[in-house]
Design an enzyme around this catalytic site. Sequence first.
Site, PDB file in Angstrom:
ATOM      1  CB  CYS A  32      22.759  45.851 -46.795  1.00 43.49           C
ATOM      2  SG  CYS A  32      22.866  44.070 -47.039  1.00 43.49           S
TER       3      CYS A  32
HETATM    4  P1  NAD Z   1      27.554  37.099 -49.083  1.00 42.42           P
HETATM    5  O1  NAD Z   1      28.703  37.776 -49.699  1.00 42.42           O
HETATM    6  O2  NAD Z   1      27.567  36.778 -47.622  1.00 42.42           O
HETATM    7  O3  NAD Z   1      27.248  35.714 -49.840  1.00 42.42           O
HETATM    8  C1  NAD Z   1      27.245  35.556 -51.218  1.00 42.42           C
HETATM    9  C2  NAD Z   1      27.715  34.129 -51.518  1.00 42.42           C
HETATM   10  O4  NAD Z   1      27.576  33.879 -52.908  1.00 42.42           O
HETATM   11  C3  NAD Z   1      29.166  33.866 -51.197  1.00 42.42           C
HETATM   12  O5  NAD Z   1      29.256  32.746 -50.340  1.00 42.42           O
HETATM   13  C4  NAD Z   1      29.826  33.586 -52.552  1.00 42.42           C
HETATM   14  O6  NAD Z   1      30.870  32.646 -52.481  1.00 42.42           O
HETATM   15  C5  NAD Z   1      28.646  33.058 -53.333  1.00 42.42           C
HETATM   16  N1  NAD Z   1      28.746  33.156 -54.796  1.00 42.42           N
HETATM   17  C6  NAD Z   1      29.266  34.121 -55.571  1.00 42.42           C
HETATM   18  N2  NAD Z   1      29.100  33.850 -56.870  1.00 42.42           N
HETATM   19  C7  NAD Z   1      28.444  32.658 -56.927  1.00 42.42           C
HETATM   20  C8  NAD Z   1      27.956  31.860 -57.975  1.00 42.42           C
HETATM   21  N3  NAD Z   1      28.091  32.203 -59.251  1.00 42.42           N
HETATM   22  N4  NAD Z   1      27.325  30.728 -57.666  1.00 42.42           N
HETATM   23  C9  NAD Z   1      27.150  30.345 -56.387  1.00 42.42           C
HETATM   24  N5  NAD Z   1      27.588  31.068 -55.330  1.00 42.42           N
HETATM   25  C10 NAD Z   1      28.231  32.215 -55.611  1.00 42.42           C
HETATM   26  O7  NAD Z   1      26.269  37.987 -49.427  1.00 42.42           O
HETATM   27  P2  NAD Z   1      24.954  38.211 -48.537  1.00 42.42           P
HETATM   28  O8  NAD Z   1      25.251  39.152 -47.422  1.00 42.42           O
HETATM   29  O9  NAD Z   1      24.348  36.894 -48.225  1.00 42.42           O
HETATM   30  O10 NAD Z   1      24.055  39.006 -49.573  1.00 42.42           O
HETATM   31  C11 NAD Z   1      23.492  38.354 -50.708  1.00 42.42           C
HETATM   32  C12 NAD Z   1      22.479  39.294 -51.327  1.00 42.42           C
HETATM   33  O11 NAD Z   1      21.394  39.521 -50.413  1.00 42.42           O
HETATM   34  C13 NAD Z   1      23.008  40.683 -51.675  1.00 42.42           C
HETATM   35  O12 NAD Z   1      22.388  41.160 -52.820  1.00 42.42           O
HETATM   36  C14 NAD Z   1      22.590  41.521 -50.477  1.00 42.42           C
HETATM   37  O13 NAD Z   1      22.458  42.889 -50.797  1.00 42.42           O
HETATM   38  C15 NAD Z   1      21.243  40.910 -50.143  1.00 42.42           C
HETATM   39  N6  NAD Z   1      20.837  41.038 -48.738  1.00 42.42           N
HETATM   40  C16 NAD Z   1      21.746  40.890 -47.759  1.00 42.42           C
HETATM   41  C17 NAD Z   1      21.348  40.999 -46.422  1.00 42.42           C
HETATM   42  C18 NAD Z   1      22.342  40.859 -45.321  1.00 42.42           C
HETATM   43  O14 NAD Z   1      21.996  41.217 -44.168  1.00 42.42           O
HETATM   44  N7  NAD Z   1      23.553  40.363 -45.535  1.00 42.42           N
HETATM   45  C19 NAD Z   1      20.001  41.253 -46.115  1.00 42.42           C
HETATM   46  C20 NAD Z   1      19.085  41.368 -47.169  1.00 42.42           C
HETATM   47  C21 NAD Z   1      19.518  41.262 -48.485  1.00 42.42           C
END
Ligand code: NAD
Length: 452
Positions: free
Chosen positions: A273
Amino acid sequence: MVEVISFFGLGYVGLTTAACFASRGFRVIGFDNDYNKFKAISSGVAPFFEPGLDEILKISLEKGNLKVTMDPNTAVLNSKVTFITVATPSKEDGSIDLSYIKEASKMIGNSLKLKDEWHLVAVKSTVVPTTSEAVVKKIVEETSGKKCGRDFGLCVNPEFLREGNAVEDTLNPDRIIIGEFDEKSGDFLERIYREFYGQKIPPIIRTTPVNAELIKYANNAFLATKVSFINMIANLCQKLPGADVEVVARGIGLDKRIGPLFLKAGAGWGGSCWSKDLKALLSFGLKIGVELPLIEATLKINDSQPYKVVELAKMALGSLRGKRVSILGLAFKPNTDDMRNAVSIKIVEKLLSEGAKVTVYDPKAIENAKSIFFERVEYAKNIEDCLRNSECAVIVTEWDEFKKLKPEYFVKLMRDPVIVDARRIFCPMEFQDKVKFVAIGLSNNFERIQKT
Ligand code: NAD
């Protein structure tokens, strides 16, 4: 009335939030278009390690509160609100890659075309200011043929959970931010959170979508800046006889205006992030003609910090060529197996390029590490295997099991050990007399080392 809610994207944020909602009696439908993730989650196994997640996932599936699907229509048509929780990575130039957001918005719009009732879309993914309006709203309207504010609602609802603590953070957040396009949408989302948290509802800020988008970036930028700040002070301490950044941090952290958290000097931050969000903010600022020099400095300090760790090893060992170096900790932080952008990658690559023979150990991240380092390092099954016959141990991730180690343990297993404490988990007084001990932000004691 507990509504049915759906999630688009079952990664760290989506799956954790979905499982937490389901564990509290909400009926939840999780949609992910990755078959392997779908399969793992359906069988009750999270595709990543997060404390407590497997347990609530299993219970939620068994109770039937959580359903997982690969069909977007099933998710949207059978729920009242859809949270977008897809990834928002960086493009090559650092700007935000919105391709997953666009794809998810399109899918939601196509499903909404088939739906008569009002539906709320909540953007939980981190998106740069104006994205929800210019991208999500636009695409959902175009593909559904419906009007935002009349036929469907839209909110920006950024997420602040920390990996390694994600379940706990979801159940006990500091605040909830709702950036609403219209009052009905904001009311609806607030009601869902009130049902979820009951008496333990945290402060809620209802505001414009653009403020909500910006709050998330300002939050990450501030925390990252605090860490880079103390790392900068740490680098100063290293050159100053008698200085120790741990003491300096404690001293300034007691000032109520500063506070003690995020003042831990170390090898820099990693993870999926902060770097991508700071780069995205920088790039967004430039796009609208605003320079963000503090963000640039924060990133610059962090980029070079892992190499300070290798410099410490080099100063203590002399040349690294042919030396056996043990890496304790690979995950970007403890309690996760996530190695996205982990500083261990830079440290290991630099050690290898200097000719060191590297053995690595991590309680959870070894499998992920194999697809990064392949055959170029040795993978140890435990701390003992990692340290045996090594000349230098580098603490890269501050897992609890490393904190318990005593200097005698290193002496027993290693050859004339050098310990590089890149996370400041050991007491210098305890270690310095028994091993060659160097640490980030601790005044260099190389003269003493050289003499011994
Ligand atoms: P991630 O990569 O772990 O998960 C994203 C998921 O979305 C994946 O499983 C992927 O297969 C799926 N995906 C992609 N395209 C898709 C679609 N069209 N339909 C359905 N599923 C789809 O990402 P994350 O770490 O969970 O982060 C998600 C968001 O949250 C990002 O914007 C990130 O910046 C934000 N965020 C992350 C954290 C963290 O600690 N990881 C904390 C706060 C905010």
